[in-house]
Design a protein around this motif. Structure first.
Motif, PDB file in Angstrom:
ATOM      1  N   GLU A  63       0.778  -1.126  -0.158  1.00  0.00           N
ATOM      2  CA  GLU A  63      -0.121   0.046   0.011  1.00  0.00           C
ATOM      3  C   GLU A  63       0.757   1.364  -0.020  1.00  0.00           C
ATOM      4  O   GLU A  63       0.645   2.283  -0.930  1.00  0.00           O
ATOM      5  CB  GLU A  63      -0.897  -0.071   1.291  1.00  0.00           C
ATOM      6  CG  GLU A  63      -1.885   1.061   1.313  1.00  0.00           C
ATOM      7  CD  GLU A  63      -3.135   1.071   0.315  1.00  0.00           C
ATOM      8  OE1 GLU A  63      -3.705   2.154   0.326  1.00  0.00           O
ATOM      9  OE2 GLU A  63      -3.358  -0.041   0.289  1.00  0.00           O
ATOM     10  N   LYS A  97       0.968   4.165  -3.169  1.00  0.00           N
ATOM     11  CA  LYS A  97       0.891   5.629  -2.770  1.00  0.00           C
ATOM     12  C   LYS A  97       2.143   6.390  -3.088  1.00  0.00           C
ATOM     13  O   LYS A  97       1.969   7.419  -3.806  1.00  0.00           O
ATOM     14  CB  LYS A  97       0.659   5.885  -1.343  1.00  0.00           C
ATOM     15  CG  LYS A  97      -0.816   5.549  -0.874  1.00  0.00           C
ATOM     16  CD  LYS A  97      -0.906   5.783   0.549  1.00  0.00           C
ATOM     17  CE  LYS A  97      -2.079   5.214   1.301  1.00  0.00           C
ATOM     18  NZ  LYS A  97      -2.440   5.370   2.584  1.00  0.00           N
ATOM     19  N   ARG A  98       3.289   5.849  -2.833  1.00  0.00           N
ATOM     20  CA  ARG A  98       4.604   6.741  -3.210  1.00  0.00           C
ATOM     21  C   ARG A  98       4.813   6.907  -4.762  1.00  0.00           C
ATOM     22  O   ARG A  98       5.108   7.748  -5.555  1.00  0.00           O
ATOM     23  CB  ARG A  98       5.648   6.232  -2.734  1.00  0.00           C
ATOM     24  CG  ARG A  98       6.993   6.901  -3.173  1.00  0.00           C
ATOM     25  CD  ARG A  98       7.063   8.264  -2.507  1.00  0.00           C
ATOM     26  NE  ARG A  98       8.236   9.026  -2.958  1.00  0.00           N
ATOM     27  CZ  ARG A  98       8.551  10.079  -2.428  1.00  0.00           C
ATOM     28  NH1 ARG A  98       7.580  11.045  -1.800  1.00  0.00           N
ATOM     29  NH2 ARG A  98       9.604  10.966  -2.576  1.00  0.00           N
ATOM     30  N   THR A 130       2.268   9.375  -6.156  1.00  0.00           N
ATOM     31  CA  THR A 130       2.937  10.654  -5.937  1.00  0.00           C
ATOM     32  C   THR A 130       3.876  10.848  -6.931  1.00  0.00           C
ATOM     33  O   THR A 130       3.910  11.970  -7.558  1.00  0.00           O
ATOM     34  CB  THR A 130       3.333  10.733  -4.529  1.00  0.00           C
ATOM     35  OG1 THR A 130       2.411  10.649  -3.606  1.00  0.00           O
ATOM     36  CG2 THR A 130       4.096  12.205  -4.366  1.00  0.00           C
ATOM     37  N   ASN A 151      -4.200  -0.070  -6.266  1.00  0.00           N
ATOM     38  CA  ASN A 151      -4.615   1.240  -6.134  1.00  0.00           C
ATOM     39  C   ASN A 151      -4.465   2.243  -7.491  1.00  0.00           C
ATOM     40  O   ASN A 151      -4.237   3.530  -7.091  1.00  0.00           O
ATOM     41  CB  ASN A 151      -4.094   1.857  -4.899  1.00  0.00           C
ATOM     42  CG  ASN A 151      -4.467   1.426  -3.752  1.00  0.00           C
ATOM     43  OD1 ASN A 151      -5.400   0.360  -3.681  1.00  0.00           O
ATOM     44  ND2 ASN A 151      -3.773   1.389  -2.677  1.00  0.00           N
TER      45      ASN A 151
END
Length: 111
Positions: A10, A14-15, A18, A62
Motif C-alpha cells: 500500500e 501511494k509513493r 505521488t 490502487n
C-alpha cells in the motif's frame, strides 16, 4: 502477460502515485528489474516506463502499475516492493524471500 507473484505494498503504491503525479504523465508505470552487479551479486533497478512488453508481468494496486520483465521475474518470485520512510531516509525496498544475503544499502542481494 503472466499472473503476478510479485506484490506491491500500500505504501509503495501511494509513493508511486505521488511520483507519477509529479512527472505529469499518467501513462507511467514503475519498472522493477534485476541486474547483475552490486556488492552482493545482483541489484534492484527501479525506473519509470510508459510501455508494457509482451512478456512483462503486470502488478496493479490502487490505480498504479508495476511491471517486471521475464528475465528478472524468477529472481523476484514471491517478493514485495515496499516504501519505507525513516527519520533519516525514504526508499523503496524489496522484501525478497529468494535473497540469501543483501548489502547494507538494501539494493544489492545474492541468491
Amino acid at each position: 502477460m503472466s499472473q503476478p507473484n510479485v506484490a506491491l505494498s500500500e505504501a509503495a503504491a501511494k509513493r508511486i502515485a505521488t511520483l507519477i503525479e509529479r512527472q505529469g504523465n499518467p501513462r507511467l508505470k514503475l519498472r522493477l528489474s534485476v541486474d547483475g552487479g552490486g556488492c552482493s551479486g545482483f541489484q534492484y533497478k527501479f525506473g519509470f516506463d510508459e510501455t508494457v512488453q509482451p512478456d512483462d508481468t503486470v502488478v496493479e494496486r490502487n490505480g498504479v502499475t508495476m511491471v517486471v520483465d521475464a528475465v528478472s521475474l524468477p529472481l523476484l518470485e514471491g517478493a514485495e516492493v515496499d516504501f519505507v520512510e525513516t527519520l533519516g531516509a525514504a526508499s523503496f525496498q524489496v522484501n525478497n524471500p529468494n535473497a540469501q544475503s543483501s548489502c547494507g544499502c538494501g539494493t544489492s542481494f545474492s541468491i
